[in-house]
Enzyme design. Structure first.
Site, PDB file in Angstrom:
ATOM      1  N   SER A   1      30.877 -52.597 -90.738  1.00 40.61           N
ATOM      2  CA  SER A   1      31.907 -53.575 -91.085  1.00 40.61           C
ATOM      3  C   SER A   1      31.948 -53.913 -92.585  1.00 40.61           C
ATOM      4  O   SER A   1      32.190 -55.061 -92.961  1.00 40.61           O
ATOM      5  CB  SER A   1      31.769 -54.846 -90.245  1.00 40.61           C
TER       6      SER A   1
ATOM      7  N   LYS B   1      35.528 -40.559 -89.603  1.00 38.37           N
ATOM      8  CA  LYS B   1      35.340 -40.354 -88.156  1.00 38.37           C
ATOM      9  C   LYS B   1      36.421 -39.414 -87.617  1.00 38.37           C
ATOM     10  O   LYS B   1      36.835 -38.490 -88.316  1.00 38.37           O
ATOM     11  CB  LYS B   1      35.303 -41.710 -87.430  1.00 38.37           C
TER      12      LYS B   1
ATOM     13  N   GLU C   1      22.429 -48.715 -90.597  1.00 37.90           N
ATOM     14  CA  GLU C   1      23.643 -49.214 -89.950  1.00 37.90           C
ATOM     15  C   GLU C   1      23.267 -49.909 -88.644  1.00 37.90           C
ATOM     16  O   GLU C   1      23.094 -49.250 -87.610  1.00 37.90           O
ATOM     17  CB  GLU C   1      24.586 -48.049 -89.637  1.00 37.90           C
TER      18      GLU C   1
ATOM     19  N   GLY D   1      31.972 -51.280 -86.606  1.00 36.13           N
ATOM     20  CA  GLY D   1      33.291 -51.397 -85.983  1.00 36.13           C
ATOM     21  C   GLY D   1      33.516 -52.713 -85.265  1.00 36.13           C
ATOM     22  O   GLY D   1      34.471 -52.860 -84.501  1.00 36.13           O
TER      23      GLY D   1
ATOM     24  N   GLU E   1      27.062 -43.266 -83.420  1.00 37.74           N
ATOM     25  CA  GLU E   1      28.032 -42.788 -82.419  1.00 37.74           C
ATOM     26  C   GLU E   1      27.595 -41.446 -81.846  1.00 37.74           C
ATOM     27  O   GLU E   1      27.855 -41.139 -80.684  1.00 37.74           O
ATOM     28  CB  GLU E   1      29.429 -42.719 -83.053  1.00 37.74           C
TER      29      GLU E   1
ATOM     30  N   ASN F   1      33.450 -42.760 -94.244  1.00 31.67           N
ATOM     31  CA  ASN F   1      33.322 -41.930 -93.040  1.00 31.67           C
ATOM     32  C   ASN F   1      34.622 -42.069 -92.238  1.00 31.67           C
ATOM     33  O   ASN F   1      34.870 -43.108 -91.632  1.00 31.67           O
ATOM     34  CB  ASN F   1      32.106 -42.429 -92.235  1.00 31.67           C
TER      35      ASN F   1
ATOM     36  N   HIS G   1      24.358 -40.312 -86.932  1.00 29.81           N
ATOM     37  CA  HIS G   1      25.197 -41.512 -86.849  1.00 29.81           C
ATOM     38  C   HIS G   1      25.041 -42.118 -85.451  1.00 29.81           C
ATOM     39  O   HIS G   1      24.892 -41.393 -84.466  1.00 29.81           O
ATOM     40  CB  HIS G   1      26.662 -41.143 -87.115  1.00 29.81           C
TER      41      HIS G   1
END
Ligand code: PGA
Length: 258
Positions: free
Chosen positions: A216, A12, A171, A177, A101, A10, A99
């Protein structure tokens, strides 16, 4: 039932078109042995602007293309949005939906994620539906409730046939991250729980549904995660931006053997 390992990068909001083409080309040229030897499936998710050129560059290769998001209507007066139908036209085969985010920064709810996942399937593509708990939810013992809520609403109205085309990505938000990867035991525990719950919802088809781990993921921790019986692949953010790292992740079996 054997599930084909699925490794997704991904990207991003990173990479110009030129950079995306360079990364895609290196990946395509470097992973052929892994795809042949282990039968893994590899997908990259560039930003919207690079989807079409990257899909063209990867045409006829073993690497497929995913979008990172979509809108649920096929067309209309929705300024700034992109439909799943449009994504199919430019060569995508998968679309990431929900996702963390998007949930966090763009206030996407499980109900919206459900509309998106259904639109993706209707366009003939496959959704990669992301779920995961925050650190606070985990600490409060709420992890399972959170995952059940996200799955029940995100998959509302799904038939076994729809589920068969769908990929789930677990996730944990605290691992995205942050460099703080879930332990292999934590990942397996969550994945087994997810599969069990999905089985209660949709039955035997769930044995063939792939559940990816994300958060991660790095070359050094991929083989350990992939060795877990219910971890069928990985969704990689940061480490997918460097060809060398992503290729090592895709070739995790070689690292495990050496
Ligand atoms: P990360 O991101 O690998 O950089 O933690 C994972 C993701 O957001 O899918």
């Amino acid at each position: 039932m054997s599930r084909r390992p699925l490794l997704v990068g991904n990207w991003k909001m990173h990479k110009t078109v030129a950079e995306a083409l360079e990364l895609a080309t290196t990946i395509k040229n470097s992973i052929a042995p892994a795809v042949r030897a282990d039968g893994v499936e590899v997908v990259v998710a560039p930003p919207y602007t690079a989807l079409h050129p990257v899909a063209k560059r990867l045409e006829g290769s073993t690497v497929a293309v995913a979008a990172q998001n979509c809108y649920w209507e096929p067309q209309g007066a929705f300024t700034g949005e992109i439909s799943a139908t449009m994504l199919a036209e430019v060569g995508c085969t998968y679309v990431i939906v929900g996702h963390s985010e998007r949930r966090q920064h763009f206030h996407e709810t499980d109900a919206l994620v459900n509309l998106k996942a259904k639109a993706v399937l209707k366009a003939g593509l496959r959704p990669i539906l992301c779920i995961g708990e925050t650190a606070a939810e985990r600490d409060a013992g709420e992890m399972r409730n959170r995952l059940v809520g996200q799955l029940a609403e995100g998959l509302f109205g799904f038939t076994p046939e729809m589920m068969e085309q769908t990929v789930i990505a677990y996730e944990p938000v605290w691992a995205i991250g942050t460099g703080r990867v879930a332990t292999t035991e934590q990942a397996q525990e969550a994945h087994r729980f997810i599969r069990g719950y999905l089985h209660s919802l949709l039955g035997e088809v769930v044995k063939s549904v792939r559940i990816l781990y994300g958060g991660s993921v790095k070359p050094g921790n991929t083989a350990g995660l992939m060795a877990q019986p219910d971890v069928d692949g990985v969704l990689v953010g940061g480490a997918s931006l460097k060809a060398e790292d992503f290729v090592q992740i895709v070739r995790y079996n070689e690292a495990a053997a050496s």
